[in-house]
Design a protein around this motif. Sequence first.
Motif, PDB file in Angstrom:
ATOM      1  N   GLY A 227       4.925  -3.158 -13.875  1.00  0.00           N
ATOM      2  CA  GLY A 227       6.271  -3.069 -14.444  1.00  0.00           C
ATOM      3  C   GLY A 227       6.605  -1.671 -14.915  1.00  0.00           C
ATOM      4  N   SER A 228       5.643  -1.004 -15.577  1.00  0.00           N
ATOM      5  CA  SER A 228       5.889   0.332 -16.110  1.00  0.00           C
ATOM      6  C   SER A 228       6.137   1.337 -14.993  1.00  0.00           C
ATOM      7  CB  SER A 228       4.702   0.789 -16.967  1.00  0.00           C
ATOM      8  OG  SER A 228       4.507  -0.073 -18.069  1.00  0.00           O
ATOM      9  N   ILE A 229       5.327   1.266 -13.933  1.00  0.00           N
ATOM     10  CA  ILE A 229       5.490   2.223 -12.830  1.00  0.00           C
ATOM     11  C   ILE A 229       6.783   1.946 -12.068  1.00  0.00           C
ATOM     12  CG2 ILE A 229       4.526   2.962 -10.608  1.00  0.00           C
ATOM     13  CD1 ILE A 229       1.742   2.698 -11.860  1.00  0.00           C
ATOM     14  N   ASN A 230       7.108   0.674 -11.866  1.00  0.00           N
ATOM     15  CA  ASN A 230       8.347   0.356 -11.152  1.00  0.00           C
ATOM     16  C   ASN A 230       9.593   0.800 -11.912  1.00  0.00           C
ATOM     17  OD1 ASN A 230       7.215  -0.728  -8.835  1.00  0.00           O
ATOM     18  ND2 ASN A 230       7.191  -2.828  -9.624  1.00  0.00           N
ATOM     19  N   ASN A 231       9.466   1.043 -13.215  1.00  0.00           N
ATOM     20  CA  ASN A 231      10.598   1.534 -14.011  1.00  0.00           C
ATOM     21  C   ASN A 231      10.795   3.042 -13.904  1.00  0.00           C
ATOM     22  OD1 ASN A 231      11.606  -0.868 -15.050  1.00  0.00           O
ATOM     23  ND2 ASN A 231      10.136  -0.904 -16.749  1.00  0.00           N
ATOM     24  N   VAL A 232       9.862   3.728 -13.252  1.00  0.00           N
ATOM     25  CA  VAL A 232       9.974   5.186 -13.078  1.00  0.00           C
ATOM     26  C   VAL A 232      10.804   5.467 -11.824  1.00  0.00           C
ATOM     27  CG1 VAL A 232       8.700   7.334 -12.707  1.00  0.00           C
ATOM     28  CG2 VAL A 232       7.730   5.541 -14.174  1.00  0.00           C
ATOM     29  N   PRO A 233      11.777   6.379 -11.898  1.00  0.00           N
ATOM     30  CA  PRO A 233      12.583   6.711 -10.710  1.00  0.00           C
ATOM     31  C   PRO A 233      11.696   7.115  -9.530  1.00  0.00           C
ATOM     32  CG  PRO A 233      13.485   7.779 -12.661  1.00  0.00           C
ATOM     33  CD  PRO A 233      12.188   7.160 -13.090  1.00  0.00           C
ATOM     34  N   ASP A 234      12.082   6.700  -8.334  1.00  0.00           N
ATOM     35  CA  ASP A 234      11.404   7.031  -7.075  1.00  0.00           C
ATOM     36  C   ASP A 234      10.145   6.210  -6.816  1.00  0.00           C
ATOM     37  OD1 ASP A 234      13.074   9.043  -6.007  1.00  0.00           O
ATOM     38  OD2 ASP A 234      12.136  10.578  -7.262  1.00  0.00           O
ATOM     39  N   LEU A 235       9.608   5.513  -7.828  1.00  0.00           N
ATOM     40  CA  LEU A 235       8.316   4.845  -7.651  1.00  0.00           C
ATOM     41  C   LEU A 235       8.466   3.347  -7.394  1.00  0.00           C
ATOM     42  CD1 LEU A 235       6.026   6.501 -10.378  1.00  0.00           C
ATOM     43  CD2 LEU A 235       6.595   7.304  -8.068  1.00  0.00           C
ATOM     44  N   ARG A 236       7.634   2.855  -6.471  1.00  0.00           N
ATOM     45  CA  ARG A 236       7.599   1.411  -6.180  1.00  0.00           C
ATOM     46  C   ARG A 236       6.152   1.020  -5.879  1.00  0.00           C
ATOM     47  NH1 ARG A 236       7.484  -1.210  -1.426  1.00  0.00           N
ATOM     48  NH2 ARG A 236       8.131   0.619  -0.215  1.00  0.00           N
ATOM     49  N   VAL A 237       5.610   0.132  -6.700  1.00  0.00           N
ATOM     50  CA  VAL A 237       4.222  -0.299  -6.528  1.00  0.00           C
ATOM     51  C   VAL A 237       4.105  -1.223  -5.312  1.00  0.00           C
ATOM     52  CG1 VAL A 237       2.302  -1.591  -7.552  1.00  0.00           C
ATOM     53  CG2 VAL A 237       3.719  -0.093  -8.995  1.00  0.00           C
ATOM     54  N   GLU A 238       3.182  -0.901  -4.425  1.00  0.00           N
ATOM     55  CA  GLU A 238       2.894  -1.804  -3.300  1.00  0.00           C
ATOM     56  C   GLU A 238       1.858  -2.846  -3.736  1.00  0.00           C
ATOM     57  OE1 GLU A 238       2.474  -1.270   1.376  1.00  0.00           O
ATOM     58  OE2 GLU A 238       0.823  -0.311   0.296  1.00  0.00           O
ATOM     59  N   TYR A 239       0.817  -2.402  -4.386  1.00  0.00           N
ATOM     60  CA  TYR A 239      -0.137  -3.333  -4.992  1.00  0.00           C
ATOM     61  C   TYR A 239      -0.850  -2.629  -6.141  1.00  0.00           C
ATOM     62  CZ  TYR A 239      -3.998  -0.853  -2.695  1.00  0.00           C
ATOM     63  OH  TYR A 239      -4.884   0.109  -2.306  1.00  0.00           O
ATOM     64  N   PHE A 240      -1.318  -3.413  -7.095  1.00  0.00           N
ATOM     65  CA  PHE A 240      -2.237  -2.940  -8.115  1.00  0.00           C
ATOM     66  C   PHE A 240      -3.223  -4.057  -8.377  1.00  0.00           C
ATOM     67  CE2 PHE A 240      -3.333  -2.398 -12.748  1.00  0.00           C
ATOM     68  CZ  PHE A 240      -4.222  -1.349 -12.544  1.00  0.00           C
ATOM     69  N   GLY A 241      -4.504  -3.805  -8.144  1.00  0.00           N
ATOM     70  CA  GLY A 241      -5.524  -4.817  -8.344  1.00  0.00           C
ATOM     71  C   GLY A 241      -6.591  -4.344  -9.308  1.00  0.00           C
ATOM     72  N   ILE A 242      -7.110  -5.256 -10.099  1.00  0.00           N
ATOM     73  CA  ILE A 242      -8.247  -4.962 -10.969  1.00  0.00           C
ATOM     74  C   ILE A 242      -9.420  -5.764 -10.423  1.00  0.00           C
ATOM     75  CG2 ILE A 242      -9.167  -5.103 -13.313  1.00  0.00           C
ATOM     76  CD1 ILE A 242      -6.370  -4.665 -14.376  1.00  0.00           C
ATOM     77  N   VAL A 243     -10.452  -5.036  -9.967  1.00  0.00           N
ATOM     78  CA  VAL A 243     -11.477  -5.660  -9.137  1.00  0.00           C
ATOM     79  C   VAL A 243     -12.884  -5.261  -9.574  1.00  0.00           C
ATOM     80  CG1 VAL A 243      -9.911  -5.682  -7.153  1.00  0.00           C
ATOM     81  CG2 VAL A 243     -11.497  -3.760  -7.444  1.00  0.00           C
ATOM     82  N   ASP A 244     -13.842  -6.045  -9.126  1.00  0.00           N
ATOM     83  CA  ASP A 244     -15.241  -5.656  -9.255  1.00  0.00           C
ATOM     84  C   ASP A 244     -15.478  -4.421  -8.377  1.00  0.00           C
ATOM     85  OD1 ASP A 244     -18.097  -5.904  -7.810  1.00  0.00           O
ATOM     86  OD2 ASP A 244     -18.257  -6.662  -9.869  1.00  0.00           O
ATOM     87  N   GLY A 245     -16.076  -3.393  -8.945  1.00  0.00           N
ATOM     88  CA  GLY A 245     -16.214  -2.128  -8.228  1.00  0.00           C
ATOM     89  C   GLY A 245     -17.152  -2.175  -7.039  1.00  0.00           C
TER      90      GLY A 245
END
Length: 280
Positions: A227-245
Amino acid sequence: MRVIHTIAGLKELLQQHRQEGKTIGFVPTMGALHKGHITLVERCVAENDICVVSIFVNPTQFNNQEDLRLYPRTPEEDYELLRSTGADVVFAPSVEEIYPGPDIRIFDFGLLDKVMEGAFRPGHFNGVAQVVSKLFAFVEPHKAYFGEKDFQQLAIVREMVKQQELPVEIVGVPTVREQNGLAMSSRNQRLSVEQREHASEIHRIMRESTLLTEEQSPDQIIHFVTGSINNVPDLRVEYFGIVDGDSLQPVSTWQDSGNIVGAIAVYCGDVRLIDNIRYR
């Protein structure tokens, strides 16, 4: 520094070094070199007798032909930069040299390439494995160096080396960032000055999210970052995952693993950027 364009020429030169008992380090790149690449090369130079750098924009790892067409190519500037690092050999082959015929090999990485980049760029990691396995066969390095910015790629290469029992040590090197925090990437060349500033918010927001893990679950952090990144002009998140490394599979609690990484892909305008951050 020698610039070589053929596999035969590369093998002949490296065989001479091998006969002299020299260790060979290798940095595979797609060119358009920046400080992140140079950090890899400098590490390679420091840890090996001979440093080989490849410059090859690999067509089989692009599932978007427009991205392949627009990928920056700056060979002369790259050579000049590499001369200043102490690199010994640059391997800059043509597509026909690497692929005299279609490479029809299919690699099986289990679930490693089914998530994140693999889910949004089908076939990408198979293409990476095709070219890296070929380059390893040509160079036969003792050590090979990869940036941790391409976190999933590093995991895939390690798995490929394990499956094929290749005698090469894979060295991961921490992400190099611009002063504003933006992860260095050849694609940054396509950003305007204003877009670079907007893109710097990706790392800032992810860094901020690491301070929230005491109160928020991984799913809540994903919602916050996206949500925070999508609120920045020009930016659109394709994916963000929190995963086992290690497995790259999603975690639902912070207790699921002692090695937890957040990995993201964001479009800044029409330029696709990736980054990651460690939570555990």
